[in-house]
Design a protein around this motif. Structure first.
Motif, short mmCIF file in Angstrom:
data_model
loop_
_atom_site.label_atom_id
_atom_site.label_comp_id
_atom_site.label_asym_id
_atom_site.label_seq_id
_atom_site.Cartn_x
_atom_site.Cartn_y
_atom_site.Cartn_z
N LEU A 1 0.82 -1.21 0.00
CA LEU A 1 0.00 0.00 0.00
C LEU A 1 0.85 1.25 0.00
O LEU A 1 0.59 2.21 -0.73
CB LEU A 1 -0.94 -0.01 1.21
N ARG A 2 1.89 1.25 0.82
CA ARG A 2 2.78 2.41 0.84
C ARG A 2 3.33 2.69 -0.54
O ARG A 2 3.34 3.83 -1.00
CB ARG A 2 3.93 2.17 1.82
N GLU A 3 3.80 1.64 -1.19
CA GLU A 3 4.42 1.83 -2.50
C GLU A 3 3.40 2.22 -3.57
O GLU A 3 3.67 3.03 -4.43
CB GLU A 3 5.13 0.55 -2.94
N LEU B 1 0.27 3.55 -3.14
CA LEU B 1 -0.54 4.76 -2.94
C LEU B 1 0.31 6.01 -2.85
O LEU B 1 -0.10 7.08 -3.28
CB LEU B 1 -1.39 4.62 -1.67
N PHE B 2 1.50 5.88 -2.28
CA PHE B 2 2.36 7.05 -2.12
C PHE B 2 3.75 6.73 -2.64
O PHE B 2 4.72 6.67 -1.89
CB PHE B 2 2.41 7.47 -0.65
N ARG C 1 4.73 12.71 1.60
CA ARG C 1 4.68 11.27 1.34
C ARG C 1 5.09 10.47 2.57
O ARG C 1 4.42 9.54 3.01
CB ARG C 1 5.58 10.94 0.15
N ARG D 1 2.69 7.98 4.66
CA ARG D 1 3.03 6.56 4.82
C ARG D 1 3.06 6.16 6.29
O ARG D 1 2.50 5.14 6.68
CB ARG D 1 4.41 6.29 4.20
N VAL E 1 -4.22 10.37 -2.78
CA VAL E 1 -3.63 9.27 -3.54
C VAL E 1 -3.60 9.64 -5.03
O VAL E 1 -2.61 9.37 -5.73
CB VAL E 1 -4.43 7.98 -3.31
N TYR F 1 -0.55 11.87 -5.50
CA TYR F 1 0.74 11.19 -5.50
C TYR F 1 0.85 10.19 -6.66
O TYR F 1 1.95 9.82 -7.05
CB TYR F 1 1.00 10.50 -4.16
#
Lengths: 199, 199
Positions: free
Chosen positions: A110-112, A114-115, B107, B111, B169, B172
């Motif tokens: 999700l981190r990668e 979405l952001f 970001r 996160r 989202v 980003y």
DNA sequence: TGATAAACTCGACCGCATTCGAGATTTTAA
DNA sequence: TTAAAATCTCGAATGCGGTCGAGTTTATCA
């Protein structure tokens, strides 16, 4: 011989991906070192960086392969007689279960996704496929008369996707503790959208 | 002397935070090493870990200080004659501008806040404060008759928060390219909630 | 006060992602 | 065929987050 180099490169690349899948699955992302991957793939550590820019990059490729499985499930036609609300809850709960199945894996993904550190086309393609499924679902709801024909279906997809995100954030933040709670939250939130909350 | 140690600890802690704020602001999070922070604070590297568990932890504390400023703005009473929809767009656009002002900073913050490695009370407190503001806003909308009195205000807050997340989202991910587009997206999505999209 | 316990400090060390650069391999072109 | 150019490979080196443990400072209490 023309394509000798190309062929070798393709093989090496595949070896890296395969090794990664195996090791990530076995030991998890953080416990797997680049050296592990290199050793398993039978190449030197630095060579990995000829094929992938960073460890995260390998991870995203790993996810692509994993997500293929998920698509197979998501694309099985929903039960036609369900209300669109139920179909949506089904759809997003499947995604939810998939992502949260392994907590560490899901968080990283999700981190990668979405952001991301920079705009990422691999991610865009994925999202596009999800949105396509959703739009198809909405179209047939329009045909059944459950949705007015004038709606902007992309915006509607974004709306439900956002609510799904909210539930995920609730999960990772400790507000949503079980799958049942997640489904209930989704159902309530989705309900807002159909009924509206104004006067 | 009783509080000697306490006092020193408080001073050291403050020195770390101040150094971090300075260095993160100057060079960014990733370019600032723990050793930099320690040197700037006049202590040894390992000592930093007596006060903060991880680098992320320092970052969140840094954010708390930054966010205080944001709260000052967010809590100035909304114009009372606005519709609640306008108030919401105002509120979330302020948050949005704050978070995206520095892309890398935002970001990292998102996160950590949305997908933390473990449930984090600092984050929970923050969210609580935001939700309190939102609920107050909804209550006065109920008083003015813009919202039916039966609504679950917490769930409603979650709903708008989720839509705000969706726009972030989009930002980003490269779907939303300007503040104007962000505001338009928010307004449209928020509109769904009040009107409903059902038949 | 003095001596034992508790808490704090920090240089040295570890593991790992990422980069360097020198040597090996493949391609190109005459 | 061959030799220079282009590309690829990987052990060694770098830099950083985080831990360890020995030495130092402060607190406790007889």
């Amino acid at each position: 011989m023309a394509g000798l180099r190309e062929q070798k490169k393709a093989e090496t690349r595949k070896a890296i991906i395969d090794s990664s899948i195996q090791l990530f699955t076995e030991k998890g992302f953080e416990k797997t070192s680049i050296e592990d991957i290199a050793k398993q793939a039978g190449i030197g550590k630095a060579t990995v960086y000829t094929y992938f820019a960073t460890k995260d990059d390998i991870f995203l490729t790993f996810c692509s392969e994993e997500l293929e499985d998920a698509f197979a499930t998501l694309q099985t036609p929903r039960k036609e007689d369900d209300r669109v609300l139920d179909q949506l809850v089904d759809f997003f709960m499947l995604k939810f279960k998939f992502v949260t199945k392994n907590s560490e894996f899901g968080r990283q993904l999700l981190r990668e996704m979405l952001f991301p550190k920079k705009v990422n086309n691999k991610v865009k393609e994925h999202n596009q496929r999800y949105f396509d499924i959703l739009e198809k679902l909405f179209k047939s709801a329009q045909d059944r008369g459950e949705l007015p024909p004038a709606q902007d279906l992309f915006l509607l997809s974004v709306h439900f996707f956002s609510l799904y995100l909210g539930v995920l954030v609730g999960w990772y933040g400790g507000y949503v503790a079980s799958l049942e709670e997640a489904e209930e939250a989704m159902r309530n939130l989705f309900g807002h959208v159909f009924m509206g909350v104004g006067l």
